[in-house]
Design a protein around this motif. Structure first.
Motif, PDB file in Angstrom:
ATOM      1  N   ASP A  88      84.395  54.519  64.373  1.00 36.66           N
ATOM      2  CA  ASP A  88      84.269  53.134  64.379  1.00 36.66           C
ATOM      3  C   ASP A  88      83.715  52.618  63.110  1.00 36.66           C
ATOM      4  N   LEU A  89      83.126  51.295  63.206  1.00 41.02           N
ATOM      5  CA  LEU A  89      82.597  50.632  61.700  1.00 41.02           C
ATOM      6  C   LEU A  89      80.885  50.526  61.902  1.00 41.02           C
ATOM      7  N   GLU A  90      80.326  51.107  62.731  1.00 34.60           N
ATOM      8  CA  GLU A  90      78.980  51.070  62.839  1.00 34.60           C
ATOM      9  C   GLU A  90      78.253  51.774  61.795  1.00 34.60           C
ATOM     10  N   TYR A  91      78.643  52.834  61.135  1.00 32.20           N
ATOM     11  CA  TYR A  91      78.127  53.501  59.874  1.00 32.20           C
ATOM     12  C   TYR A  91      78.996  53.183  58.651  1.00 32.20           C
ATOM     13  N   ASN A  92      78.253  52.938  57.705  1.00 37.15           N
ATOM     14  CA  ASN A  92      79.239  52.665  56.377  1.00 37.15           C
ATOM     15  C   ASN A  92      79.097  53.746  55.293  1.00 37.15           C
ATOM     16  N   PRO A  93      80.276  54.008  55.020  1.00 32.82           N
ATOM     17  CA  PRO A  93      80.631  55.155  54.089  1.00 32.82           C
ATOM     18  C   PRO A  93      79.990  54.643  52.630  1.00 32.82           C
ATOM     19  N   SER A  94      79.646  53.687  52.349  1.00 34.71           N
ATOM     20  CA  SER A  94      78.996  53.486  51.018  1.00 34.71           C
ATOM     21  C   SER A  94      77.496  54.098  50.860  1.00 34.71           C
ATOM     22  N   ASP A  95      77.158  54.396  52.029  1.00 39.37           N
ATOM     23  CA  ASP A  95      75.837  55.214  52.102  1.00 39.37           C
ATOM     24  C   ASP A  95      76.159  56.716  51.831  1.00 39.37           C
ATOM     25  N   TYR A  96      77.028  57.216  51.553  1.00 39.90           N
ATOM     26  CA  TYR A  96      77.175  58.656  51.253  1.00 39.90           C
ATOM     27  C   TYR A  96      76.530  59.175  49.787  1.00 39.90           C
ATOM     28  N   PRO A  97      76.387  58.433  48.709  1.00 46.33           N
ATOM     29  CA  PRO A  97      75.434  58.689  47.564  1.00 46.33           C
ATOM     30  C   PRO A  97      74.146  58.804  48.115  1.00 46.33           C
ATOM     31  N   ILE A  98      73.543  57.975  48.886  1.00 45.21           N
ATOM     32  CA  ILE A  98      72.294  57.965  49.231  1.00 45.21           C
ATOM     33  C   ILE A  98      72.086  59.347  50.237  1.00 45.21           C
ATOM     34  N   LEU A  99      72.863  59.819  51.131  1.00 46.91           N
ATOM     35  CA  LEU A  99      72.671  60.816  52.003  1.00 46.91           C
ATOM     36  C   LEU A  99      72.854  62.079  51.172  1.00 46.91           C
ATOM     37  N   LEU A 100      73.498  62.153  50.116  1.00 50.67           N
ATOM     38  CA  LEU A 100      73.688  63.584  49.312  1.00 50.67           C
ATOM     39  C   LEU A 100      72.467  63.364  48.201  1.00 50.67           C
ATOM     40  N   LYS A 101      72.044  62.532  47.828  1.00 50.29           N
ATOM     41  CA  LYS A 101      70.960  62.651  46.881  1.00 50.29           C
ATOM     42  C   LYS A 101      69.734  63.645  46.892  1.00 50.29           C
ATOM     43  N   PRO A 102      69.433  63.540  48.421  1.00 49.55           N
ATOM     44  CA  PRO A 102      68.028  64.377  48.479  1.00 49.55           C
ATOM     45  C   PRO A 102      68.325  66.067  48.087  1.00 49.55           C
ATOM     46  N   PHE A 103      69.877  66.517  48.364  1.00 49.83           N
ATOM     47  CA  PHE A 103      70.059  67.588  47.976  1.00 49.83           C
ATOM     48  C   PHE A 103      70.004  67.962  46.735  1.00 49.83           C
ATOM     49  N   LEU A 104      69.980  67.139  45.753  1.00 53.51           N
ATOM     50  CA  LEU A 104      69.645  67.439  44.091  1.00 53.51           C
ATOM     51  C   LEU A 104      68.297  68.017  43.870  1.00 53.51           C
ATOM     52  N   SER A 105      67.393  67.579  44.785  1.00 53.89           N
ATOM     53  CA  SER A 105      66.046  68.234  44.536  1.00 53.89           C
ATOM     54  C   SER A 105      65.368  68.900  45.675  1.00 53.89           C
ATOM     55  N   ASN A 106      66.173  69.385  46.678  1.00 51.14           N
ATOM     56  CA  ASN A 106      65.302  69.890  47.588  1.00 51.14           C
ATOM     57  C   ASN A 106      66.271  71.070  48.276  1.00 51.14           C
ATOM     58  N   ASP A 107      65.604  72.251  48.685  1.00 56.54           N
ATOM     59  CA  ASP A 107      66.236  73.469  49.215  1.00 56.54           C
ATOM     60  C   ASP A 107      65.946  73.359  50.676  1.00 56.54           C
ATOM     61  N   LYS A 108      67.027  73.992  51.183  1.00 57.80           N
ATOM     62  CA  LYS A 108      66.953  74.334  52.504  1.00 57.80           C
ATOM     63  C   LYS A 108      66.701  72.958  53.619  1.00 57.80           C
ATOM     64  N   ILE A 109      67.662  72.113  53.315  1.00 55.70           N
ATOM     65  CA  ILE A 109      67.487  70.870  54.147  1.00 55.70           C
ATOM     66  C   ILE A 109      68.834  70.367  54.780  1.00 55.70           C
ATOM     67  N   VAL A 110      68.878  69.635  55.899  1.00 52.62           N
ATOM     68  CA  VAL A 110      69.838  68.811  56.165  1.00 52.62           C
ATOM     69  C   VAL A 110      69.252  67.307  55.933  1.00 52.62           C
ATOM     70  N   VAL A 111      70.280  66.360  55.662  1.00 49.60           N
ATOM     71  CA  VAL A 111      70.224  65.081  55.654  1.00 49.60           C
ATOM     72  C   VAL A 111      70.642  64.388  56.905  1.00 49.60           C
ATOM     73  N   TYR A 112      69.637  63.434  57.431  1.00 50.18           N
ATOM     74  CA  TYR A 112      70.031  62.632  58.485  1.00 50.18           C
ATOM     75  C   TYR A 112      69.756  61.046  57.894  1.00 50.18           C
ATOM     76  N   GLY A 113      70.854  60.256  58.270  1.00 47.40           N
ATOM     77  CA  GLY A 113      70.877  59.037  57.997  1.00 47.40           C
ATOM     78  C   GLY A 113      70.112  58.098  59.026  1.00 47.40           C
ATOM     79  N   SER A 114      68.855  57.632  58.727  1.00 49.50           N
ATOM     80  CA  SER A 114      68.256  56.851  59.835  1.00 49.50           C
ATOM     81  C   SER A 114      68.410  55.408  59.833  1.00 49.50           C
ATOM     82  N   ARG A 115      68.627  54.884  61.119  1.00 50.37           N
ATOM     83  CA  ARG A 115      69.120  53.610  61.314  1.00 50.37           C
ATOM     84  C   ARG A 115      67.500  52.893  61.381  1.00 50.37           C
TER      85      ARG A 115
END
Length: 231
Positions: A88-115
């Protein structure tokens, strides 16, 4: 960075073409895996007529649940990171770069998009159409935090991003919405840190086609205890 986007679909003929259009606009190397989970509307026909690169369609003949759909797609993942995307359209794919950015500087993480971290778009007065659903989400997150010694704000967000390398060791078994507490509990047990980032969110109601119900909340509670207690 490259991503594989998994989209479970069940009767989303109103939205599926638009969400894929929005995903296609994100400037990042991507693979889109759509799982038609036994839709009885025109979702599958619409999907077959979408002409974009790197789109894979999996057709499950019967509806078996969100977790089953995600598991069906995981075996086809080819890119570095995986994102779960609702149809559906609840979540916006334009947030993908924000969700991926933490992987650049953190090890052994998963990233959650918090509403809940984005106060402008999601709080008890403005975010949900039903305040009770807001309270249930917060309560289930609180329970997850207590059981797993965490301090996150949105354990049941759709946007969960994880490295492909953890797929074989997760051993996911849940077929329905219990996928969420199972996944979250298992990644914590594996020693991964849940890193949250604020996302945009546009909630929809049951009239708009939202399928999760309050009964699912009780199922989640059962699953939280189940996977916490399992070795």
């Amino acid at each position: 960075m490259s991503i594989s986007i998994i989209i479970p679909v069940y009767n989303e003929e109103r939205y599926i073409e638009e969400i894929i259009r929005r995903i296609s606009l994100v400037k990042i190397e991507k693979q889109i895996i759509v799982v038609n989970d036994g839709s009885t509307d025109n979702s599958l026909e619409i999907l077959k007529n979408i002409k974009i690169d790197n789109l894979k369609i999996i057709d499950n003949s019967t509806n078996k649940g969100k977790g089953f759909a995600i598991k069906s797609a995981l075996k086809y993942v080819t890119n570095e990171y995986v994102i779960i995307q609702d149809a559906d359209l609840e979540y916006n794919p334009s947030d993908y770069p924000i969700l991926l950015k933490p992987f650049l500087s953190n090890d052994k993480i998963v990233v959650y998009g918090s509403r809940f971290l984005n106060k402008k778009v999601y709080n008890i007065k403005k975010g949900f159409n039903h305040n009770f659903r807001y309270i249930i989400n917060r309560g289930l997150t609180f329970l997850f935090n207590i059981l797993n010694k965490q301090n996150i704000t949105d354990a049941h967000t759709c946007y969960k991003v994880f490295p492909r390398e953890i797929i074989p060791i997760l051993n996911l078994v849940e077929n329905g919405f219990s996928f969420c507490p199972e996944f979250s509990t298992k990644v914590v047990k594996l020693g991964y840190r849940i890193f949250e980032v604020p996302i945009s969110y546009s909630p929809r109601s049951k009239l708009d086609g939202k399928k999760i119900t309050y009964i699912d909340g009780f199922i989640v509670v059962k699953s939280l205890f189940k996977y916490k207690l399992l070795n």
